[in-house]
Design a protein around this motif. Sequence first.
Motif, PDB file in Angstrom:
ATOM      1  N   UNK A 156      21.418  17.561  51.680  1.00  0.00           N
ATOM      2  CA  UNK A 156      22.060  16.807  52.755  1.00  0.00           C
ATOM      3  C   UNK A 156      23.066  15.837  52.117  1.00  0.00           C
ATOM      4  N   UNK A 157      24.334  16.125  52.288  1.00  0.00           N
ATOM      5  CA  UNK A 157      25.388  15.336  51.644  1.00  0.00           C
ATOM      6  C   UNK A 157      26.265  14.594  52.647  1.00  0.00           C
ATOM      7  N   UNK A 158      26.018  14.786  53.960  1.00  0.00           N
ATOM      8  CA  UNK A 158      26.835  14.126  54.980  1.00  0.00           C
ATOM      9  C   UNK A 158      25.985  13.884  56.225  1.00  0.00           C
ATOM     10  N   UNK A 159      26.192  12.728  56.842  1.00  0.00           N
ATOM     11  CA  UNK A 159      25.483  12.364  58.062  1.00  0.00           C
ATOM     12  C   UNK A 159      26.462  11.704  59.024  1.00  0.00           C
ATOM     13  N   UNK A 160      26.159  11.814  60.308  1.00  0.00           N
ATOM     14  CA  UNK A 160      26.909  11.029  61.286  1.00  0.00           C
ATOM     15  C   UNK A 160      26.271   9.643  61.376  1.00  0.00           C
ATOM     16  N   UNK A 161      26.989   8.712  61.961  1.00  0.00           N
ATOM     17  CA  UNK A 161      26.423   7.377  62.143  1.00  0.00           C
ATOM     18  C   UNK A 161      25.134   7.440  62.942  1.00  0.00           C
ATOM     19  N   UNK A 162      25.110   8.281  63.964  1.00  0.00           N
ATOM     20  CA  UNK A 162      23.908   8.405  64.795  1.00  0.00           C
ATOM     21  C   UNK A 162      22.734   8.955  63.991  1.00  0.00           C
ATOM     22  N   UNK A 163      22.970   9.963  63.181  1.00  0.00           N
ATOM     23  CA  UNK A 163      21.903  10.511  62.346  1.00  0.00           C
ATOM     24  C   UNK A 163      21.367   9.475  61.373  1.00  0.00           C
ATOM     25  N   UNK A 164      22.284   8.725  60.739  1.00  0.00           N
ATOM     26  CA  UNK A 164      21.862   7.702  59.779  1.00  0.00           C
ATOM     27  C   UNK A 164      21.019   6.633  60.472  1.00  0.00           C
ATOM     28  N   UNK A 165      21.442   6.213  61.637  1.00  0.00           N
ATOM     29  CA  UNK A 165      20.695   5.210  62.391  1.00  0.00           C
ATOM     30  C   UNK A 165      19.326   5.743  62.793  1.00  0.00           C
ATOM     31  N   UNK A 166      19.268   7.011  63.181  1.00  0.00           N
ATOM     32  CA  UNK A 166      17.983   7.618  63.563  1.00  0.00           C
ATOM     33  C   UNK A 166      17.036   7.705  62.377  1.00  0.00           C
ATOM     34  N   UNK A 167      17.574   7.984  61.201  1.00  0.00           N
ATOM     35  CA  UNK A 167      16.736   8.061  59.997  1.00  0.00           C
ATOM     36  C   UNK A 167      16.144   6.696  59.678  1.00  0.00           C
ATOM     37  N   UNK A 168      16.965   5.676  59.645  1.00  0.00           N
ATOM     38  CA  UNK A 168      16.476   4.353  59.269  1.00  0.00           C
ATOM     39  C   UNK A 168      15.594   3.729  60.352  1.00  0.00           C
ATOM     40  N   UNK A 196      25.864   9.499  38.518  1.00  0.00           N
ATOM     41  CA  UNK A 196      25.357  10.872  38.646  1.00  0.00           C
ATOM     42  C   UNK A 196      23.859  10.937  38.933  1.00  0.00           C
ATOM     43  N   UNK A 197      23.142   9.829  38.848  1.00  0.00           N
ATOM     44  CA  UNK A 197      21.691   9.853  39.093  1.00  0.00           C
ATOM     45  C   UNK A 197      21.348   9.825  40.580  1.00  0.00           C
ATOM     46  N   UNK A 198      22.339   9.519  41.419  1.00  0.00           N
ATOM     47  CA  UNK A 198      22.138   9.530  42.875  1.00  0.00           C
ATOM     48  C   UNK A 198      23.322  10.237  43.526  1.00  0.00           C
ATOM     49  N   UNK A 199      23.136  10.619  44.791  1.00  0.00           N
ATOM     50  CA  UNK A 199      24.200  11.294  45.523  1.00  0.00           C
ATOM     51  C   UNK A 199      24.618  10.441  46.721  1.00  0.00           C
ATOM     52  N   UNK A 200      25.881   9.999  46.725  1.00  0.00           N
ATOM     53  CA  UNK A 200      26.391   9.243  47.866  1.00  0.00           C
ATOM     54  C   UNK A 200      26.583  10.186  49.053  1.00  0.00           C
ATOM     55  N   UNK A 201      26.306   9.694  50.245  1.00  0.00           N
ATOM     56  CA  UNK A 201      26.361  10.492  51.471  1.00  0.00           C
ATOM     57  C   UNK A 201      27.621  10.140  52.263  1.00  0.00           C
ATOM     58  N   UNK A 202      28.366  11.162  52.656  1.00  0.00           N
ATOM     59  CA  UNK A 202      29.535  10.937  53.506  1.00  0.00           C
ATOM     60  C   UNK A 202      29.070  10.477  54.887  1.00  0.00           C
ATOM     61  N   UNK A 203      29.817   9.579  55.481  1.00  0.00           N
ATOM     62  CA  UNK A 203      29.473   9.053  56.802  1.00  0.00           C
ATOM     63  C   UNK A 203      30.578   9.417  57.789  1.00  0.00           C
ATOM     64  N   UNK A 204      30.202  10.152  58.826  1.00  0.00           N
ATOM     65  CA  UNK A 204      31.176  10.607  59.828  1.00  0.00           C
ATOM     66  C   UNK A 204      32.355  11.325  59.175  1.00  0.00           C
ATOM     67  N   UNK A 205      32.049  12.109  58.145  1.00  0.00           N
ATOM     68  CA  UNK A 205      33.054  12.921  57.488  1.00  0.00           C
ATOM     69  C   UNK A 205      33.882  12.216  56.433  1.00  0.00           C
ATOM     70  N   UNK A 206      33.564  10.963  56.119  1.00  0.00           N
ATOM     71  CA  UNK A 206      34.340  10.205  55.138  1.00  0.00           C
ATOM     72  C   UNK A 206      33.467   9.866  53.935  1.00  0.00           C
ATOM     73  N   UNK A 207      33.902  10.291  52.746  1.00  0.00           N
ATOM     74  CA  UNK A 207      33.176   9.976  51.523  1.00  0.00           C
ATOM     75  C   UNK A 207      33.320   8.486  51.195  1.00  0.00           C
ATOM     76  N   UNK A 208      32.250   7.852  50.686  1.00  0.00           N
ATOM     77  CA  UNK A 208      32.334   6.437  50.309  1.00  0.00           C
ATOM     78  C   UNK A 208      32.938   6.248  48.924  1.00  0.00           C
ATOM     79  N   UNK A 209      34.136   6.756  48.738  1.00  0.00           N
ATOM     80  CA  UNK A 209      34.812   6.642  47.442  1.00  0.00           C
ATOM     81  C   UNK A 209      35.571   5.324  47.371  1.00  0.00           C
ATOM     82  N   UNK A 210      35.918   4.940  46.142  1.00  0.00           N
ATOM     83  CA  UNK A 210      36.706   3.714  45.961  1.00  0.00           C
ATOM     84  C   UNK A 210      38.031   3.832  46.699  1.00  0.00           C
TER      85      UNK A 210
END
Length: 278
Positions: A124-136, A212-226
Amino acid sequence: MIRQRGAWLFLVIICVLAMSTGVRADGYDAFKGLEGTLKISGGTAHIPVMQELAREIMTRYPAVRITIAGGGSGVGIKQVGEGLVDIGNSGRRPTDEEIATYDLRLHRWAVDGVAAVVHPQNPVRALTSRQLQDVFAGRVRNWKELGGPDQAIHVFTRDEASGTRNVFWKKALGKGTIRKDADVVPSNGAMKTAVATDPAAIGYMSVGYVDETVQAVALDGVDPSVENVRSGRYPVARGLYSNTKGKPSALAQAFLDLLFAPEGRAIIAAKGYIPADK
């Protein structure tokens, strides 16, 4: 007249030679002649930058000692306000009440994103805001509901003094609830360790800590890159502040100035943050 011209030419040559041999002022020069101990505490997102600068300062100027502790943004604000440390770091802007109560001076030197992270083995490498909120919130409790393995989701969070938690809760979770059985970790570093060693984990951390020890999750299709944090496309971001009680001491001022000098900005960028203008 000839002598004056000769003297002038001599000075020009000396200046050119000095420049060509690298004799120039840098951000560390402000520590010349200073001595004593500078105490820093608070937000843990700040620590990689603080430690790198402190090592270089103490190497160049052995009469200066710098101690750095975490504890979270709330701790940094409280300790600097009570005079326990010289600089209190926070991953959020202090409230108007905190500023007035402690006579705080704010120094915002970087912008940082906060990313949801999972174990690298998690598909799982991407979530919507709603999915993330439901998980937490605990409404979604198994990774198979999100296209992952049939495995219970293990949620990690930070305590309420954390500036990282504050921005994630506001901007990613929409001020929603967080599962009461979520495991609480004390710092960005501890969060990385927890998620990196648990294939079922999800947590969140400063983008500057992601490796590389963790995987950042894209939110609503946007990667959390610098790059996406810098452009504003990734919205879960905050300022990094170093706060003082009233006018900084000479040591504290030298350290704060270094954060905005080219040498400090280079380290800030190298650690995954976006340098801010003074």
